[in-house]
Write an enzyme that holds these catalytic residues in place. Sequence first.
Site, PDB file in Angstrom:
ATOM      1  N   ASP A   1     -37.455  37.583 -25.747  1.00 49.05           N
ATOM      2  CA  ASP A   1     -36.126  37.932 -25.973  1.00 49.05           C
ATOM      3  C   ASP A   1     -35.209  37.215 -26.804  1.00 49.05           C
ATOM      4  O   ASP A   1     -34.226  36.804 -26.589  1.00 49.05           O
ATOM      5  CB  ASP A   1     -35.428  37.639 -24.333  1.00 49.05           C
ATOM      6  CG  ASP A   1     -36.173  37.921 -23.331  1.00 49.05           C
ATOM      7  OD1 ASP A   1     -36.627  39.290 -23.370  1.00 49.05           O
ATOM      8  OD2 ASP A   1     -36.236  37.158 -22.211  1.00 49.05           O
TER       9      ASP A   1
ATOM     10  N   GLU B   1     -33.034  47.292 -19.487  1.00 49.99           N
ATOM     11  CA  GLU B   1     -32.405  46.096 -19.596  1.00 49.99           C
ATOM     12  C   GLU B   1     -32.351  45.943 -21.226  1.00 49.99           C
ATOM     13  O   GLU B   1     -32.638  46.548 -22.156  1.00 49.99           O
ATOM     14  CB  GLU B   1     -33.412  44.937 -19.174  1.00 49.99           C
ATOM     15  CG  GLU B   1     -34.733  44.997 -19.751  1.00 49.99           C
ATOM     16  CD  GLU B   1     -35.932  44.353 -18.892  1.00 49.99           C
ATOM     17  OE1 GLU B   1     -35.455  43.951 -17.600  1.00 49.99           O
ATOM     18  OE2 GLU B   1     -37.189  44.012 -19.465  1.00 49.99           O
TER      19      GLU B   1
HETATM   20  O1  FUB Z   1     -37.486  37.086 -20.155  1.00 52.74           O
HETATM   21  C1  FUB Z   1     -37.141  37.599 -18.811  1.00 52.74           C
HETATM   22  C2  FUB Z   1     -36.954  38.718 -18.891  1.00 52.74           C
HETATM   23  O2  FUB Z   1     -37.781  39.456 -19.273  1.00 52.74           O
HETATM   24  C3  FUB Z   1     -35.541  39.300 -19.419  1.00 52.74           C
HETATM   25  O3  FUB Z   1     -34.291  38.879 -18.961  1.00 52.74           O
HETATM   26  C4  FUB Z   1     -35.749  40.791 -19.566  1.00 52.74           C
HETATM   27  O4  FUB Z   1     -34.879  41.388 -20.375  1.00 52.74           O
HETATM   28  C5  FUB Z   1     -37.365  40.734 -19.933  1.00 52.74           C
HETATM   29  O5  FUB Z   1     -37.484  40.550 -21.229  1.00 52.74           O
END
Ligand code: FUB
Length: 317
Positions: A38, A197
């Site tokens: 991320d 997301e």
């Molecule tokens: O890294 C944890 C979670 O996995 C993130 O919040 C999401 O976007 C996914 O990448």
Amino acid sequence: MRYAVIIFFSLFLLSANAYCQADTLHAPATVLPGVFADPHIAVFGKKFYIYPTTDGTEGWKGTSFTCWSSKNLVKWKYEKVILDLPKDIGWAKERAWAPAIAYKNGKYYYYFSADVNIGVAVADKPTGPFKDALGKPLVRRAMLKGQMIDPMVFVDDDGAAYLYFGQGNCNMVQLGDDMISYDSAKIISIKPKGYNEGSFVFKRNGKYYLMWSEYDTRDPRYSVAYATADSPLGPFVKAEGYPVLKGKGVVKGAGHHSVVKVPGKDEWYIAYHRFKIPGGNGYNRETCISPMRFDKEGNILPVDVFEKVKAVKIHNK
Ligand code: FUB
């Protein structure tokens, strides 16, 4: 004839194997060592910064956030832990995920996911020390549908700042001038086709680009798509046809990205994670950077996950 068939299949398997090995060898090196996901990339002054999630635990149980800096996008320096949930935050202990940084009024605002809430911390420098600005979440867990994670803050040319967040839905709202408040009655929730997301927003030539990740981050198909609008809160129209960023060959699960522009140039780069090579998965991801380009109409061209990032120079004062 039987021998000819055996020889043919043996040669086929050998060449397929050679092809796979070549693919592995050609995957560009990561920019950060180890498992970090991320990545939120930004540029402040003469340096680039990356703020990632620390990976390596099933269920993403990380408890602290780090900061990395670079003068050229290729060589990255570990700065330090800039926020440690058990030590610095009273309302969340783990699941330190997907941060974002924004600069306004001479301060650096660091937005982060913690135990499926979103918090905000503030500092005088991009490397901290960051202090919890509210003593409570900015967006509380279960406040809206989906998970309250993956913040992104975009500051427009007029100084107005906008918060984007959420898994399942993309929620957006204008932030107060203080960067730590908003009117919850004004939240707009959208779900562009495929949205999961990791939203990210930037502006180029007057057009607002809202980008996001599709599929689950543990799915090798994890990828990035986008939509555009004439205003920071939409309405956004999805660019259909192809994902901007998608794994290929040994590169799997490429997504949850961010974008940076080299100051003074129309030169753009995308930072993202992929499954660690070799042997990674959705809990063991690594951070990469590739060039990102546009066509004449301003459409984002598909990113080549095998293109290496070359050293760039920042010329601003
Ligand atoms: O890294 C944890 C979670 O996995 C993130 O919040 C999401 O976007 C996914 O990448």
